[in-house]
Write a protein that holds these residues in place. Structure first.
Motif, PDB file in Angstrom:
ATOM      1  N   VAL A  76       0.843  -1.204   0.000  1.00  0.00           N
ATOM      2  CA  VAL A  76       0.000   0.000   0.000  1.00  0.00           C
ATOM      3  C   VAL A  76       0.875   1.250   0.000  1.00  0.00           C
ATOM      4  CG1 VAL A  76      -1.624   1.340   1.409  1.00  0.00           C
ATOM      5  CG2 VAL A  76      -2.009  -1.104   1.050  1.00  0.00           C
ATOM      6  N   LEU A 127       2.327   2.025  -3.282  1.00  0.00           N
ATOM      7  CA  LEU A 127       1.340   2.525  -4.238  1.00  0.00           C
ATOM      8  C   LEU A 127       0.949   3.986  -3.981  1.00  0.00           C
ATOM      9  CD1 LEU A 127      -0.931  -0.627  -4.561  1.00  0.00           C
ATOM     10  CD2 LEU A 127       0.698   0.265  -6.249  1.00  0.00           C
ATOM     11  N   PHE A 128       1.380   4.557  -2.855  1.00  0.00           N
ATOM     12  CA  PHE A 128       1.098   5.973  -2.581  1.00  0.00           C
ATOM     13  C   PHE A 128       1.627   6.863  -3.699  1.00  0.00           C
ATOM     14  CE2 PHE A 128       1.131   5.610   2.373  1.00  0.00           C
ATOM     15  CZ  PHE A 128      -0.150   5.091   2.360  1.00  0.00           C
ATOM     16  N   LEU A 164      -9.033  -2.327  -1.162  1.00  0.00           N
ATOM     17  CA  LEU A 164      -8.022  -1.285  -0.989  1.00  0.00           C
ATOM     18  C   LEU A 164      -7.212  -1.021  -2.252  1.00  0.00           C
ATOM     19  CD1 LEU A 164      -6.733  -2.243   2.559  1.00  0.00           C
ATOM     20  CD2 LEU A 164      -8.233  -0.359   1.939  1.00  0.00           C
ATOM     21  N   VAL A 165      -7.142  -2.022  -3.115  1.00  0.00           N
ATOM     22  CA  VAL A 165      -6.339  -1.918  -4.336  1.00  0.00           C
ATOM     23  C   VAL A 165      -7.199  -2.348  -5.514  1.00  0.00           C
ATOM     24  CG1 VAL A 165      -4.360  -2.965  -5.536  1.00  0.00           C
ATOM     25  CG2 VAL A 165      -4.123  -2.253  -3.168  1.00  0.00           C
ATOM     26  N   THR A 200      -3.252   0.049  -8.395  1.00  0.00           N
ATOM     27  CA  THR A 200      -3.371   1.370  -7.792  1.00  0.00           C
ATOM     28  C   THR A 200      -4.174   1.262  -6.502  1.00  0.00           C
ATOM     29  OG1 THR A 200      -5.390   1.838  -9.020  1.00  0.00           O
ATOM     30  CG2 THR A 200      -3.334   2.628  -9.991  1.00  0.00           C
ATOM     31  N   LEU A 201      -4.016   2.271  -5.656  1.00  0.00           N
ATOM     32  CA  LEU A 201      -4.843   2.346  -4.458  1.00  0.00           C
ATOM     33  C   LEU A 201      -6.263   2.694  -4.868  1.00  0.00           C
ATOM     34  CD1 LEU A 201      -2.539   4.328  -2.023  1.00  0.00           C
ATOM     35  CD2 LEU A 201      -3.046   1.878  -2.005  1.00  0.00           C
ATOM     36  N   ASN A 202      -7.217   2.120  -4.210  1.00  0.00           N
ATOM     37  CA  ASN A 202      -8.615   2.447  -4.450  1.00  0.00           C
ATOM     38  C   ASN A 202      -8.989   3.531  -3.445  1.00  0.00           C
ATOM     39  OD1 ASN A 202     -11.321   2.575  -4.946  1.00  0.00           O
ATOM     40  ND2 ASN A 202     -11.663   0.377  -4.869  1.00  0.00           N
ATOM     41  N   ALA A 203      -8.530   4.745  -3.716  1.00  0.00           N
ATOM     42  CA  ALA A 203      -8.700   5.859  -2.781  1.00  0.00           C
ATOM     43  C   ALA A 203     -10.174   6.178  -2.550  1.00  0.00           C
ATOM     44  CB  ALA A 203      -7.960   7.082  -3.296  1.00  0.00           C
ATOM     45  N   THR A 256     -11.624   3.804   0.009  1.00  0.00           N
ATOM     46  CA  THR A 256     -11.075   4.044   1.339  1.00  0.00           C
ATOM     47  C   THR A 256     -11.643   5.319   1.941  1.00  0.00           C
ATOM     48  OG1 THR A 256      -9.057   2.882   0.699  1.00  0.00           O
ATOM     49  CG2 THR A 256      -8.929   4.271   2.650  1.00  0.00           C
TER      50      THR A 256
END
Length: 98
Positions: free
Chosen positions: A24, A27-28, A60-61, A73-76, A79
């Motif tokens: 994680v 991936l930021f 989360l991803v 990618t992050l699933n911003a 979240t």
């Protein structure tokens, strides 16, 4: 158990291990391939793939295929939505006047 509790349980499972948190964290800075994550986290490719599977299951991803390459990618949005729901639940409830 409420839906929010289940979602928070998944979130905890997602970041609840050091190797997954390292992914994680990597991936930021933006999308990465499994190979790039392997280099960044100093984990084997099979281990990174296993952790990515869990991170995807927990929301989360996310991944996107571009030709033969898959970028993670992050699933911003997921979240942020989850944390907003949690913060709403934690706010003190206003008492109604009779």
């Amino acid at each position: 158990m409420t839906d929010l509790c289940r979602e928070m349980e998944k979130f905890g499972k997602g970041i609840g291990s050091v190797p997954r948190y390292r992914i994680v964290e990597a991936l930021f800075s933006g999308p990465k391939t499994v190979g790039e994550l392997t280099e960044k986290t100093k984990q084997s490719q099979s281990l990174v793939s296993q952790h990515l599977r869990i991170l995807k299951e927990t929301g989360l991803v996310q991944d996107e295929r571009q030709g033969q390459v898959v970028f993670y990618t992050l699933n911003a949005e997921h979240t942020i939505r989850l944390l907003k729901r949690l913060s709403e639940e934690l706010k003190p409830k206003k008492k109604r006047r009779a």
